[in-house]
Every structure is written in C-alpha cells, then in structure tokens.
Design a protein around this motif. Structure first.
Motif, short mmCIF file in Angstrom:
data_model
loop_
_atom_site.label_atom_id
_atom_site.label_comp_id
_atom_site.label_asym_id
_atom_site.label_seq_id
_atom_site.Cartn_x
_atom_site.Cartn_y
_atom_site.Cartn_z
N GLY A 55 0.80 -1.22 0.00
CA GLY A 55 0.00 0.00 0.00
C GLY A 55 0.83 1.27 0.00
N ASP B 88 -9.83 -1.89 -0.34
CA ASP B 88 -8.79 -0.86 -0.55
C ASP B 88 -8.60 -0.02 0.71
OD1 ASP B 88 -11.34 0.03 -1.02
OD2 ASP B 88 -10.81 1.43 -2.60
N GLN C 176 -6.24 -1.96 2.85
CA GLN C 176 -4.88 -1.78 2.34
C GLN C 176 -4.26 -0.49 2.88
OE1 GLN C 176 -3.03 -3.83 -0.30
NE2 GLN C 176 -1.71 -2.69 1.08
N LEU C 177 -5.07 0.60 2.84
CA LEU C 177 -4.59 1.88 3.37
C LEU C 177 -4.32 1.78 4.87
CD1 LEU C 177 -6.68 4.69 1.63
CD2 LEU C 177 -4.23 4.31 1.51
#
Lengths: 327, 279
Positions: B45, B248, B251-252
C-alpha cells in the motif's frame, strides 16, 4: 579615597547581584512548583470530570448499576456488570499467561542468556511495549483471530469437551473474536512490562546470596526458586500489578477482537465487552440523556479499579526501593 | 548420596530452564510475527498517493495526507506545551522537592497518571473542552495528548536529574550561585541526554495513541489544518478503515500501520541509544 569608592561600588554591585539572583531564584522556584502542582491538578481534574459526567447515571441507576447486566440504549436501561466482568476476566486470563512467561523471560535473561545476546534480546522484548495498541488491534483482527478460529479454538473445544469445568470455559462455536482472543492479545502487550521490571529486580539480588546457594549444591532453578524469587517477591508482584493496570485499561486492541456484546458468557470463546471497549465503540454515537452518562460512569469505575491496582503497585515498588533493593 | 533425588533435581532444573528459554523465544516470535505481517501487508500500500492525497471515499485511490498532517500538528502542539511543563515539574521534584512529603505525593499522582487508561484522558478532555466548545476539535485532541506527554516527561526528568552527581551541584553552590542558575547551567546540561530520551519516549507514546482522540479530535475526511475544527489523525484512520468492509481501505490501514510502527519503533530505539547507562 579612590580605592574606597571602588570598593563601595563593588559592594553595591554585589548586593544588586544577590538581589537579582534572589528574585530569579524565587521566580524559577515558583514556576517549577506550579508545574508540579499542575500534575496533581490534572489528576483531580480527571476525577472531577468523570464524577460530573457520570452524575445523571449515578442518580438514575444508583448502586444496582454495578450488578445489573442489562445494557439497553433503546429503553435507556443501563447496567455495567457485563463490561466490568469482561474487563476483569480478560485481564485475569491475560495475567495467567503473561506472569509466568514474563518471569521466565527474566530468568532466561539473568541466568541463561550469553552476555552478547542479553541487550539485543531485552531490547527486542521491550519493543513489544513500544508497538501502538491499534497495531495489536488490526493484527489481532486480521491475523490472530482467523488463525485461532480455524486451528486453536476447535482443538480447545474438542480437547476439553469431557473435562469438567474446562468444558464450560471452552464451549460453543469458535468465533475467532471473543474474550479468549482479547486475553491473548493483552498478554502479549503486557509481557514486556512484567519481564523488564522482573529482570531489573532480579539483578538487585546480591551475588553473594546466589553464590552461597550454589555452594550448597543448588541447581540453577533451585537458586532462582529458593533465593532469587523470595528476595525479589515484592518487586515481581509490583511489576505484575503495573502490568495488570495496563491490561485493565487497554482499549484499541481489545475493541477490535472482543466482539462487543454486552452479555456475560461462561465460555471464554464467546464475544463479550470491556469497559474501555464499550466507551471507544459507543461514545461518539451515544444519544439520549442517560447513554453518555452511563458510559462515563463505566469510565469512572474503570478509573477506580486501575487506581487501586496502580496504587498498590506503587506502594510495593517504593517499599522495595527504600528497603535496600538498591545495590 | 541419592542418585534418584539428584536425577530428579537436575530434571526439574532442566525442564524449568527450558520453559524459560521457551518463553523468551515465544516473545521474540510474537514480535517477529507482528513486524512480518506489517511489512508484508503494508508494503503493497506504500505508494506516492499515500502521501499526496487525502482520504477519499472507497473505490477511488486515496491517501492519508490529511491524517499525517493532522497527527503531526496535534503531536507537535502536545510536545511543545507538555515538554516545558513536564521538565519544570520534574525539576521541582528532583532539585527542590527531594524526599519531602509534598514531592512524594506529587510523584505518586504522576505515576498513577502515567498509567491511567488513555481513553479516560479522552473522557476528561471531552468533558473539559469539547462540551465547552460545543464541538470536536484538533485543539481538544492536542490537549488530550498533552495530558499524556506531561507525566512521561516528569518521570524521566526527575529520574535523570537524580542521576547527576551531587558534587556538580555543590561546586555551583560553593560559587554562590542559587539553585535556579545551577539547574539551568549545570544540572540540565549534565542530564540533557536523559531528558531528551524522555521527550522522545513521550513522542513515541502519543504518535500511536488512538483512544484519547476518538471523541476529542474526532477525525476528519477532508484536508484541514484548522485546529478549531475536527482533525484527522493517522491512528484513527487505521481504526476506521480496518473496521470498514472495503478491501482498498484495509490496504490503506495496513500501509498507515506500517508507517506508524516504523516511526514509533525508530523513535524508541533512538531514545534507548541516547539513554545514559544506569548502574
């Protein structure tokens, strides 16, 4: 004549200097004292703010708040028992795991470890204390909980199915998240507190005592068990209490893995909640006249519990310091 | 001579010492596992947008710039306010208080404050500042962090000043200097490395704190440097994103977690290297 004038001048100058010193000293001392008293003021402020915020709930629910399990935001009927129970049980189980491990690590570091590895290993263990609790939280949620769910918990359920008492502790479907996972995470988080305090007090044992025991033919373990541990007892207990204080108030790691259910289950594998997890989860969204005060009252209870534990830890460690625990 | 007894004693010793070694190995394994997961999950990431974009709705490539800046603003405010107070209080305890009853009492409260659950500090600031201002703000977040910084700095300053040899102070006193001047020009300098260690430890401690920010700074999706408004912070982004359902965002969260852990661990290692050796 000229010499006398000069002398007078010098005396004046010196008197000025002394006065200036005196004023500067008074100012500095006042500032330092004010800063030190601010610490006490903050402490009292925390107590006052918690009592003030919790007052509506204290008035509405009274003492039964402590032993009522029901937590219903819709009907605004609140009782703190489930959260108090979760806090005490998760911390207790965490200490059951972490205290023997922490003492073991301290024994390893003081008695067994080669000198060259001592520093790196103790720094590595202490880094566990430096990792922020939110990191333990996401690691617990995404890594530890799925692992426990698929491998450890089914095994526990199966193994203890026919053992009395334990069959109740390890009962029901393996959720992954729950009290057991929370306790395990807590035990990892407080491990470095126990091991570093224990190692420090182990090192205060006079070598003479240990050598005398070795001279009588004791094994290393017998020296630890019969000489080192009795000598350092109050330090070890103090360190464990300090760790317990941490465990009781730990928030972010627990919030992720405990399941946040306001109920009491006999099984450790079931979801539950703790005081700090309830506050973290519900505070920002709490509506109504009694919801927020009820959460603050839980906070006040947590404060009282940790205060008692930490005060006991302080007294024990301080007594050790006075009674020649120093080398 | 009783060979059975000897064998049993040796066996007991061997078993317990192996268990001790095992405990140390398990501790190291935990650390290794956590760091390994962070690197393997977070590395993917780490992209430039992480540092150039603010948090976005799920689906569009976003970053955490607003959270990084928010964390930096609140942490620096906390350190700038908390450090002088902490150093002065620690100086009072070590130089003026000594073993007096007042100093012992203050030390006791400071040690309790040091281990008070940080979420309760959050509640305190909520009652004190958020309710009076009427809304969440970066200022309240910074205040909560300040309350966490102060006891850490007080404790280390007190300890480090007590390590300074008394002969140094006596030399100053013999010259006729008052304690304030001796403190500023001799004792503080002698204890500088230790005091800096305390400040670094405090920074490390607050950069990962989440609980006290939840209902003080509250978090903010948008770019904002206004301390009177709600403010984003890195730990809180991790909290919100990890609890979300979007891949997502997870992931961050991992990438941010890697950033924070890396920063905090390097700070604590630097602090440890600076720390004067106790003996």
């Amino acid at each position: 004549m000229a010499g006398l004038a000069l002398e007078n001048y010098a005396i004046d100058e010196r008197a000025n200097m002394v006065r200036r010193f005196g004023r500067g000293e008074a100012r500095f001392r006042f500032l330092a004292l004010a800063a030190a008293l601010l610490v006490v003021a903050i402490f009292l402020g925390v107590v006052a703010a918690l009592i003030d915020g919790a007052w509506p709930a204290i008035k509405a629910f009274g003492l039964p708040f402590l032993w009522t399990e029901k937590w219903n935001p819709v009907t605004e009927k609140f009782g703190g028992l489930a959260a108090i129970y979760g806090t005490l049980v998760t911390s207790f189980v965490a200490m059951l795991i972490a205290v023997p491990m922490g003492i073991g690590i301290a024994v390893f570091l003081t008695e067994l470890c080669p000198n060259a590895l001592k520093r790196p290993i103790s720094i590595a263990i202490e880094l566990l204390a430096g990792i922020p609790s939110i990191i333990y939280g996401i690691w617990g949620l995404f890594v530890l909980a799925p692992f426990l769910q698929t491998s450890v918990q089914p095994w526990l359920i199966e193994t203890f199915a026919d053992v009395p008492f334990f069959s109740i502790l390890f009962e029901g479907p393996p959720y992954g998240i729950g009290m057991f996972t929370a306790s395990l995470i807590l035990s990892i988080m407080v491990l470095p507190f126990i091991s570093s305090v224990t190692r420090d007090v182990f090192e205060t044992v006079p070598p003479m005592l240990k050598e005398a025991a070795y001279g009588l033919g004791c094994t290393t373990w017998e020296v630890v068990w019969n000489v080192v541990l009795p000598y350092t007892r109050s330090g070890v207990v103090g360190g464990a209490m300090l760790a317990l204080g941490r465990a009781l108030g730990e928030t972010m790691a627990i919030t992720f893995v405990i399941g946040n259910a306001h109920r009491i289950s006999a099984s450790l594998l079931a979801p539950g909640t703790t005081i700090s997890a309830s506050i973290a989860n519900e505070f920002a969204e709490a509506l109504g006249d009694l919801y927020v005060p009820a959460l603050v009252e839980l906070g006040l209870i947590l404060f009282l519990i940790t205060f008692l534990v930490l005060a006991a830890a302080q007294l024990m460690l301080r007594r050790l310091e006075k009674s020649g625990g120093k080398r | 001579m009783n060979p059975v007894l000897y064998a049993r004693r040796r066996m007991t010793a061997r078993i317990f010492l192996s268990l001790s070694t095992g405990a140390a190995i398990v501790g190291l394994i935990w650390l290794g596992l956590i760091l390994f997961t962070l690197v393997s999950q977070g590395l993917g990431g780490l992209s430039p947008t992480l540092f150039t974009e603010s948090t976005k709705p799920p689906g569009s490539a976003g970053g955490v710039l607003n959270a990084i800046v928010g964390s930096l603003i609140m942490s620096s405010m906390a350190v700038l306010v908390g450090t002088p107070i902490g150093i002065m209080a620690g100086t009072y305890l070590a130089e003026y208080g000594g073993q007096s009853r007042l100093a012992s009492t203050i030390r006791f409260f400071n040690d309790i404050l040091l281990s008070t659950p940080s979420i309760l500090i959050g509640l305190f600031i909520y009652e004190l500042i958020v309710l009076n201002m009427g809304h969440f703000s970066g200022l309240a977040g910074a205040a909560a962090l300040t309350v966490i910084v102060i006891p850490v700095v007080v404790r280390t300053t007190d300890n480090m000043l007590l390590l300074v040899p008394h002969a140094l102070r006596e030399a100053g006193i013999a010259l006729g200097a008052p304690i304030s001047i001796i403190t500023r020009s001799v004792t503080w300098r002698a204890a500088r490395a230790g005091i800096v260690t305390g400040v670094l430890l405090a920074v490390a401690r607050i950069s990962g704190e989440t609980a006290p920010l939840l209902f003080t700074a509250f978090g903010n999706q948008f770019w904002s440097t206004n301390v009177a408004a709600p403010m984003a912070s890195l730990p809180q982004v991790i909290y919100n994103y990890a609890n979300s359902a979007y891949e997502d965002w997870h992931q961050l969260a991992w990438a941010s977690a890697l950033l924070i852990t890396f920063a905090v661990l390097s700070l604590s290692i630097i602090a440890r290297l600076l720390e004067p050796k106790r003996n």
